[in-house]
Design a protein around this motif. Structure first.
Motif, PDB file in Angstrom:
ATOM      1  N   GLU A  58       0.801  -1.220   0.000  1.00 29.99           N
ATOM      2  CA  GLU A  58       0.000   0.000   0.000  1.00 29.99           C
ATOM      3  C   GLU A  58       0.834   1.271   0.000  1.00 29.99           C
ATOM      4  O   GLU A  58       0.334   2.341  -0.255  1.00 29.99           O
ATOM      5  N   PRO A 107      -5.469  -3.000   1.426  1.00 32.18           N
ATOM      6  CA  PRO A 107      -5.552  -1.744   2.170  1.00 32.18           C
ATOM      7  C   PRO A 107      -6.969  -1.181   2.155  1.00 32.18           C
ATOM      8  O   PRO A 107      -7.716  -1.374   1.202  1.00 32.18           O
ATOM      9  N   PRO A 110      -9.420   4.934   0.814  1.00 30.21           N
ATOM     10  CA  PRO A 110      -9.046   6.212   1.411  1.00 30.21           C
ATOM     11  C   PRO A 110     -10.221   6.862   2.132  1.00 30.21           C
ATOM     12  O   PRO A 110     -11.383   6.630   1.795  1.00 30.21           O
ATOM     13  N   ARG A 129      -5.297   8.145   4.354  1.00 33.32           N
ATOM     14  CA  ARG A 129      -5.452   6.815   4.947  1.00 33.32           C
ATOM     15  C   ARG A 129      -5.871   7.002   6.390  1.00 33.32           C
ATOM     16  O   ARG A 129      -5.266   7.791   7.120  1.00 33.32           O
TER      17      ARG A 129
END
Length: 199
Positions: A58, A107, A110, A129
């Motif tokens: 990520e 991941p 966002p 993040r």
């Protein structure tokens, strides 16, 4: 931040908002939604460097890795039909992103929030993040501030701090730790914060 996209199949360049923590895949998905181009048929480049889809780490693939700032220009190349068919066949044989070999979850998407400057009336949509530290936002805003075309208003001496809700944010802590949720506002205040001695 607004990034200009240039594609040889388009008559004119166009602008689209891209978050600092958007992955290359995120950008391709946004382009697919806006222009109808297949994400798998696109190749992106900036300043002569290919923007690579890297799903195994990520820390790779974020726009910050490639130096994208407000006003950057990204070139879009669309694959021809034969290349696209070969790529689709290869991808159909690859394991899904959801089932990574190492068993680690992909991941998290966002976290999109709004930054409001009290150093000048301006709002900026950003993507961060949740597990990233607030200090990453400072780095992003300082790049946006120095990118020209008005930039994001910040004090010249770097003396400012962040507020979420009614609390001063510790830049060494994560957005998640501060309880920041999608759609929240983070406010930039000029000045500095001093803490009294503990009793």
């Amino acid at each position: 931040m607004d990034v200009t996209f240039v594609c040889s199949s388009e008559e004119a360049p166009f602008k689209m908002e891209v978050g600092f923590f958007d992955t290359v895949r995120d950008i391709k998905q946004k382009l697919q939604g806006r222009k109808g181009w297949l994400a798998t048929a696109m190749s992106l480049s900036h300043d002569g460097h290919a923007l690579v889809d890297d799903v195994d780490d990520e820390s790779h693939g974020f726009t910050g890795r490639y130096g994208l700032v407000e006003g950057s220009v990204v070139h879009v190349a669309l694959d021809d039909d034969d290349t696209l068919r070969a790529r689709r066949l290869k991808e159909s044989r690859m394991p899904s992103v959801k089932t990574r070999r190492d068993g680690v979850a992909p991941p998290a998407p966002p976290l999109r929030l709004t930054v409001v400057s009290r150093c000048g009336a301006r709002r900026l949509e950003v993507a961060v993040r949740a597990s990233g530290t607030v200090s990453a936002l400072r780095v992003y805003l300082e790049r946006a501030s120095s990118s020209g075309s008005g930039g994001f208003p910040l004090p010249r001496d770097g003396g400012y701090f962040f507020i979420h809700g009614q609390s001063v944010m510790d830049e060494a802590r994560s957005f998640e730790w501060h309880g920041v949720a999608a759609g929240d506002e983070v406010v930039v205040f000029p000045g500095s914060v001093t803490r009294g001695p503990a009793h």
